[in-house]
Design a protein around this motif. Structure first.
Motif, PDB file in Angstrom:
ATOM      1  N   GLU A   1     -52.348  18.699  11.923  1.00 50.52           N
ATOM      2  CA  GLU A   1     -52.250  20.156  11.858  1.00 50.52           C
ATOM      3  C   GLU A   1     -53.504  20.825  12.402  1.00 50.52           C
ATOM      4  OE1 GLU A   1     -49.518  21.705  11.147  1.00 50.52           O
ATOM      5  OE2 GLU A   1     -48.599  19.743  10.877  1.00 50.52           O
ATOM      6  N   GLY A   2     -54.611  20.103  12.385  1.00 47.49           N
ATOM      7  CA  GLY A   2     -55.838  20.671  12.923  1.00 47.49           C
ATOM      8  C   GLY A   2     -55.856  20.721  14.433  1.00 47.49           C
ATOM      9  N   VAL A   3     -54.986  19.947  15.088  1.00 51.50           N
ATOM     10  CA  VAL A   3     -54.988  19.896  16.546  1.00 51.50           C
ATOM     11  C   VAL A   3     -54.571  21.237  17.136  1.00 51.50           C
ATOM     12  CG1 VAL A   3     -53.949  18.793  18.561  1.00 51.50           C
ATOM     13  CG2 VAL A   3     -54.592  17.421  16.579  1.00 51.50           C
ATOM     14  N   ALA A   4     -53.493  21.823  16.585  1.00 57.04           N
ATOM     15  CA  ALA A   4     -53.056  23.137  17.078  1.00 57.04           C
ATOM     16  C   ALA A   4     -54.136  24.178  16.853  1.00 57.04           C
ATOM     17  CB  ALA A   4     -51.761  23.546  16.378  1.00 57.04           C
ATOM     18  N   LEU A   5     -54.786  24.121  15.713  1.00 54.70           N
ATOM     19  CA  LEU A   5     -55.871  25.051  15.427  1.00 54.70           C
ATOM     20  C   LEU A   5     -57.047  24.811  16.365  1.00 54.70           C
ATOM     21  CD1 LEU A   5     -57.166  27.234  13.730  1.00 54.70           C
ATOM     22  CD2 LEU A   5     -57.795  25.498  12.053  1.00 54.70           C
ATOM     23  N   LEU A   6     -57.297  23.562  16.679  1.00 57.76           N
ATOM     24  CA  LEU A   6     -58.389  23.227  17.594  1.00 57.76           C
ATOM     25  C   LEU A   6     -58.155  23.863  18.958  1.00 57.76           C
ATOM     26  CD1 LEU A   6     -60.972  21.529  18.035  1.00 57.76           C
ATOM     27  CD2 LEU A   6     -59.498  19.657  18.736  1.00 57.76           C
ATOM     28  N   GLN A   7     -56.932  23.823  19.419  1.00 59.19           N
ATOM     29  CA  GLN A   7     -56.610  24.424  20.708  1.00 59.19           C
ATOM     30  C   GLN A   7     -56.822  25.940  20.661  1.00 59.19           C
ATOM     31  OE1 GLN A   7     -52.597  23.756  22.024  1.00 59.19           O
ATOM     32  NE2 GLN A   7     -53.165  23.896  24.175  1.00 59.19           N
ATOM     33  N   LYS A   8     -56.443  26.562  19.562  1.00 57.43           N
ATOM     34  CA  LYS A   8     -56.654  28.010  19.417  1.00 57.43           C
ATOM     35  C   LYS A   8     -58.139  28.326  19.354  1.00 57.43           C
ATOM     36  CE  LYS A   8     -55.828  31.808  16.149  1.00 57.43           C
ATOM     37  NZ  LYS A   8     -55.463  32.786  17.162  1.00 57.43           N
TER      38      LYS A   8
END
Length: 690
Positions: A654-661
């Motif tokens: 779930e942190g991957v999508a946030l990382l991209q943002k």
């Protein structure tokens, strides 16, 4: 640690003052003894500097916590009017540079805040901070001095200038003012320059060159690993090299990479358990390599013998019912065998083979005794006949006897390439003699030979030349060690991805009818041998490189991977089980090993550099370096926050999508900051602790 000043006198009588960092609990006599023994200087006076470090630290904390946290926000706010409202909310003032306290903080500015406020640059105006910046930066270290200009550099300059002015205010311009100014300048300049190393910037650098599609695929792979019972990091989810690998490498060897280290340290034991479970799920039963090879050898021999029987059945079907081989034809063939013996008097192989065939032609000697009834002269009414040879005249039996004699003699021959070649030549001479005598003159035998030859061409010979024939041996039974080597080589070599046939599946097909389930046992034995070599022994520590060892043992190259799939499919067929669950179940395990093999070579929460730094702190001889030491602490604090944030993001799908943002946003974007705070709160991340 505390600081002391001591006065010494050299050989020429000149006195000098020095400063020394010493443990807080060191007595005056301990300090004097150490200095005199370490430096050979006689201590005349000793003074302990009280409160300087505490006052400096307090000033730094006042700036960092009283005005804004982190300090990089304050510096950005000083030069960026668009985020004044955010700074105002943190300070409780309508204008960050106003001297009038309003809002939630109903107290006057502290002297330290006033000192800093007085030198902060205001957009469009000159600032004393710029004038003091270079000198303050040089006080910390010349390498940190940067040309002033631009938002980031102006922020660093303002911080350094503020440090100099604040140091002067705190010390009243005494002789320690310069040192304290350097100290505070170092702290604040570090805060300003460290704005580049926050989590959003680090995220952007990590994702440089990584497409959204690649990131989405990596997230999917991490989620798949999670369902398999193994945590992972984003680097392990990627299928190509990127800066993400470098960030994970840094986190794996940082005191701020707790989650990365926790994941990496847990993976070997998880894989150890999964490997043992994967072996238990195989359809076959592991045994010793020698036992399996011996059984496989027998199965391969039985398979070839069964095909030979088919060839004989085809031969018999074409013979004329009730026909016999005329005795003169057999006698002619026997005479040809005598000629071969005579032509090779000193060749034991040629003579032995010919005699072995001759012995199969005869059923025995037939003798007609004279009649027991005598005539008037006293002689037998029917005279006897001399012994005559009784030939095996059944066409099918005679053909089978000749073939068996040739094949069995080859099984007992010397096991050399030269011996095999000679035997093949002698055997061909005997078959030619057969064709010219018995086969040519017996009705129906030519058609029978053609029917048998078709079976040999399409079934017997291909099987004898395949792995089945190699395991069985050229003439029916090979040495057990040789059979073991053949099986191991077949399994470990694998199958070429471009091949349209598989030796592994061919062998399974050949032995299945007579020995069902044997192939599954052979597969289980081979995989158990390969896997257990990588696994730890009882009570031993699991290797950090277990995943790589398993990957090399099972799917080290595409040919091995294709071969492993064939082994699993064959094991299912030999047990009459559905192939897909057997193949997919074990291949999922190898996929986990493949992904987890991508890991740093070393994992340490206390790197060597930190160990050295801790040792340096305990060393009484280290000189006082206030600006450098405290600026490094502030840098480390800001790096810590960035690393800890990345540590959480990289180890959670779930942190991957946030990382991209996060990589697309500025440092103070409210949406990004809120998303980060929400994620860190949900995952239990603690931030801001000293």
């Amino acid at each position: 640690m505390a600081q002391v000043k001591y006065k010494t006198q050299d050989e020429k009588g000149q006195t000098s003052w020095y400063e020394q960092e010493v443990p807080d609990d060191a007595s005056a006599q301990d300090v004097i003894n150490h200095i005199e023994s370490e430096y050979g200087r006689r201590v005349l006076e000793l003074e302990k500097v009280q409160g300087l470090g505490e006052r400096a630290i307090g000033a730094a904390k006042d700036v960092a916590r009283g005005l804004v946290r982190p300090a990089a926000t304050l510096l950005d706010a000083a030069v960026n009017p668009t985020i004044f409202p955010l700074l105002n909310a943190r300070m409780g003032r309508s204008n960050p540079l106003s001297t009038e306290p309003t809002g939630g903080i109903d107290k006057p500015w502290s002297p330290h805040q006033e000192a800093l406020r007085s030198v902060l640059p205001i957009p469009g105006q000159e600032s004393g901070g710029e004038e003091l910046a270079r000198g303050a930066l040089e006080g910390v270290g010349g390498a940190m001095a940067v040309p002033l200009g631009g938002v980031r550099n102006l922020a660093a300059g303002a911080a350094a200038g503020a440090g100099g002015a604040l140091g002067s205010n705190l010390t009243g311009g005494n002789q320690m003012g310069e040192s304290l100014g350097s100290l505070v300048a170092g702290i604040l300049a570090s805060m300003g320059s460290a704005a580049k190393t926050n989590a959003p910037a680090l995220a952007g650098q990590a994702l440089e060159g990584v497409s959204p599609e690649q990131l989405a695929a990596a997230k999917t792979r991490m989620e798949w690993l999670q369902r398999q019972g193994s945590p992972s990091n984003l680097s392990q989810g990627m299928t190509r090299a990127s800066n993400i690998d470098d960030v994970v490498e840094a986190l794996a060897n940082s005191r701020y990479g707790d989650q990365t280290q926790k994941v990496l340290r847990a993976q070997p034991e998880i894989l150890n358990i999964k490997a043992r479970g994967a072996l238990r799920q195989l359809p076959g039963t592991p045994s010793s390599s020698q036992d399996v090879a011996n059984r496989a050898q027998e199965a391969a021999t039985d398979s070839i013998d069964a095909l030979r029987k088919e060839a004989r059945a085809a031969y018999t079907a074409k013979l004329v019912p009730g026909a016999k081989v005329p005795a003169p034809l057999i006698e002619a063939f026997d005479k040809k065998l005598d000629d071969i013996i005579a032509a090779n008097p000193n060749n034991a192989s040629a003579v032995g083979l010919a005699k072995a065939v001759k012995g199969r032609l005869r059923l025995g000697e037939e003798e007609v005794p004279p009649s027991a009834i005598l005539d008037a002269a006293g002689a037998p009414m029917t005279p006897g006949k001399p012994p005559t040879t009784k030939w095996l005249d059944d066409p099918a039996q005679l053909k089978g006897a000749v073939d068996d004699a040739i094949q069995n003699f080859g099984a007992n021959a010397i096991n050399t390439q030269a011996g095999r070649a000679d035997l093949n030549r002698y055997a061909q001479d005997i078959r030619n003699a057969w064709k010219g005598t018995v086969r040519a003159g017996t009705p129906g035998m030519e058609d029978a030979a053609q029917a048998s030859r078709r079976v040999y061409t399409t079934q017997v010979d291909p099987t004898r030349k395949s792995i089945t024939g190699r395991v069985a041996g050229l003439s029916g039974a090979s040495d057990v060690k040789e059979a073991t080597d053949k099986l191991t080589s077949m399994f470990n070599k694998g199958t070429s991805p471009a091949s349209t046939r598989s030796e592994i599946l061919t062998f399974e097909r050949d032995i299945r009818e007579k020995h069902p389930g044997l192939f599954a046992d052979a597969v289980a034995t081979n995989l158990a041998d390969r896997i257990t070599k990588a696994l730890p022994t009882k009570d031993a520590r699991v290797s950090d490189v277990l995943a790589m060892d398993l990957k090399k043992a099972l799917i080290g190259n595409p040919q091995q991977e294709r071969g492993l799939r064939d082994m699993l499919a064959g094991a299912a067929r030999s047990k009459d089980l559905p192939e897909k669950p057997v193949v997919d179940g074990f291949m999922n395990f190898t996929r986990v090993a493949d992904m987890l093999a991508n890991r740093p070579q070393r994992v340490s929460g206390l790197p060597q550099l930190d160990l050295l730094r801790e040792a340096e702190k305990a060393n009484i001889t280290v000189p006082l370096r206030p600006g450098f030491e405290f600026s490094q602490r502030i840098k480390m604090s800001l790096s810590r926050d960035a690393y800890q944030t990345m540590d959480r993001l990289l180890n959670d799908p779930e942190g991957v999508a946030l990382l991209q943002k996060l990589a697309k946003e500025s440092v103070m974007n409210p949406g990004a900051q809120a998303a980060v705070a929400s994620f860190l709160g949900a995952t239990g991340q603690e931030t801001g602790q000293d």
